[in-house]
Write an enzyme that holds these catalytic residues in place. Structure first.
Site, PDB file in Angstrom:
ATOM      1  N   TRP A   1       0.860  -1.175   0.000  1.00 38.44           N
ATOM      2  CA  TRP A   1       0.000   0.000   0.000  1.00 38.44           C
ATOM      3  C   TRP A   1       0.901   1.231   0.000  1.00 38.44           C
ATOM      4  O   TRP A   1       1.788   1.345   0.859  1.00 38.44           O
ATOM      5  CB  TRP A   1      -0.882  -0.039   1.242  1.00 38.44           C
ATOM      6  CG  TRP A   1      -1.885   1.061   1.359  1.00 38.44           C
ATOM      7  CD1 TRP A   1      -2.665   1.575   0.378  1.00 38.44           C
ATOM      8  CD2 TRP A   1      -2.229   1.755   2.571  1.00 38.44           C
ATOM      9  NE1 TRP A   1      -3.479   2.562   0.883  1.00 38.44           N
ATOM     10  CE2 TRP A   1      -3.232   2.696   2.227  1.00 38.44           C
ATOM     11  CE3 TRP A   1      -1.800   1.676   3.893  1.00 38.44           C
ATOM     12  CZ2 TRP A   1      -3.806   3.549   3.162  1.00 38.44           C
ATOM     13  CZ3 TRP A   1      -2.366   2.509   4.824  1.00 38.44           C
ATOM     14  CH2 TRP A   1      -3.363   3.437   4.467  1.00 38.44           C
TER      15      TRP A   1
ATOM     16  N   ALA B   1      -6.344  -4.538   7.769  1.00 39.22           N
ATOM     17  CA  ALA B   1      -7.362  -3.674   7.169  1.00 39.22           C
ATOM     18  C   ALA B   1      -8.550  -4.454   6.632  1.00 39.22           C
ATOM     19  O   ALA B   1      -9.591  -3.848   6.333  1.00 39.22           O
ATOM     20  CB  ALA B   1      -6.751  -2.845   6.037  1.00 39.22           C
TER      21      ALA B   1
END
Length: 394
Positions: A127, A210
């Site tokens: 990410w 997440a």
């Protein structure tokens, strides 16, 4: 100062989102931003969330501040959701945060304050915020190999070889499940190897969670993180409620440190609270309160878990359908890894030129590095996406 500022580069994903919105073609497909979409293309409010909100509105009697660390009920529920009974409660320090991104930031702030020389290891790819955040904070950032681009699977040997170069006190950022952007996850045997490396080198894992529940299940998705917590003296966990509870805009998250019981844990808790106090004082409560209510109400929790299961199964079904359609279109299993990946994202192996062709010639929007939000893929769009990928990528 302000007269000399130049405008920063616009976020690439949101720039493409604007282009998608302006695209008049009816067949256009948005596979950009990490949002779950249902069969109608909407990102729905989960029914368990809606019921919890109604309960809060009907019963809440004050908007007074909570403590700097956040609501204890939320933190207790999140600790149990993430760690189960892997470690005693007395080993865990934690604070509520402004989403998962803030959980990462607060943990890095603590590292920067107390171990400023620590290097931070981030997977290649990862990410983008992971490296952007650590670099902006002044950490020495290192990458470890992760994706085997020939197979779109895990480069296990490369990852382990690189992680063995970590030193005591270094921080290794790991994706708890549903790796973003690749979709390629560690097996339990891989997690065992990571545990052994951290035990030998003294490096500290920071697990970014997440997408719990989007991979194989709420418990299964935390097997690696729980293994780390059970066997290592220190583990950090940054958790987001955006995806699993659909609380994207409500920004609910938590930062936990698993450490030694007693004075070490208590001191860690105190410093986490100070970090919150120095950055935004009190974390927001509404999203966290929703999670608290759901996790401590048997009926709402059962409803939430059922809804989450439906979301996970829909994503996996779409993955398999796209892989099958691509196999039929190309006559090969080049894209077979899509079905084996987990979570919202996959890298499809497209070059920037191929990404542009998918967008310009076929109205299929993916991120410039070839990241596809599979959770945004509707079943009726799969044949069109498969034809476009086959035409552009062969």
């Amino acid at each position: 100062m302000f007269e000399t500022l130049n405008a920063p580069e616009q976020d690439k994903i949101f720039r493409l989102t604007g282009a998608f919105a302006a695209d008049p073609r009816p067949e256009k497909v948005d596979l950009l931003v990490g949002l779950y979409r249902d069969a109608q293309g909407q990102t729905p409010v989960m029914e368990a969330v809606a019921r919890a909100e109604r309960q809060i509105i009907e019963t809440q009697t004050t908007k007074a501040y909570l403590g700097f660390g956040g609501d204890p009920g939320f933190l207790d529920g999140m600790r149990k959701l993430l760690l189960g009974d892997a470690v005693p409660e007395g080993r865990v320090a934690g604070i509520a945060t402004v989403g998962g991104t803030s959980a990462l930031r607060q943990l890095f702030e603590m590292v920067r304050t107390h171990a400023p020389g620590a290097r931070v290891w981030v997977s290649d790819p990862s990410w983008p915020i992971h490296e952007a955040m650590t670099t902006s904070m002044g950490f020495e950032s290192r990458t470890y190999r992760y994706l085997d681009r020939a197979t779109n699977g895990l480069d296990r040997d490369g990852m382990l070889e690189d992680l063995r170069r970590a030193q005591a006190g270094d921080v290794i950022v790991l994706h708890g499940c549903c790796h973003n952007p690749t979709g390629a996850d560690l097996s339990l045997a891989d997690w065992e190897e990571v545990v052994a490396i951290c035990a030998k080198t003294g490096a500290i894992p920071l697990v970014d969670v997440a997408y719990q529940g989007f991979g194989d299940g709420l418990v299964e998705d935390m097997a690696g993180a729980r293994l780390l917590a059970e066997r290592l003296p220190h583990v950090m966990i940054a958790a987001s409620c955006s995806k699993s509870f659909g609380l994207y805009r409500d920004r609910a998250g938590a930062a936990f440190v698993v450490t030694r019981e007693g004075q070490t844990r208590d001191a860690t808790q105190g410093h986490l609270v100070v970090t919150n106090r120095n950055v935004y004082s009190f974390p927001p409560d509404h999203g966290a309160r929703i999670v608290d209510v759901i996790l401590h109400d048997a009926d709402l929790r059962s409803l939430w878990e059922a809804e989450l299961t439906t979301m996970r199964e829909t994503i996996q079904s779409n993955r398999r359908a796209l892989a099958d359609a691509l196999r039929a279109e190309t006559g090969s299993d080049r894209f077979g890894a899509l079905a084996a990946h987990r979570g919202m994202f996959s890298l499809i192996g497209a070059t920037p030129e191929e990404v542009a062709a998918l967008r310009d010639d076929h109205a299929v929007y993916v991120v410039g590095d070839g990241r596809m939000n599979v959770a945004g893929l509707r079943a009726e769009a799969i044949p069109h996406v498969a034809r476009a990928m086959a035409a552009v990528m062969g």
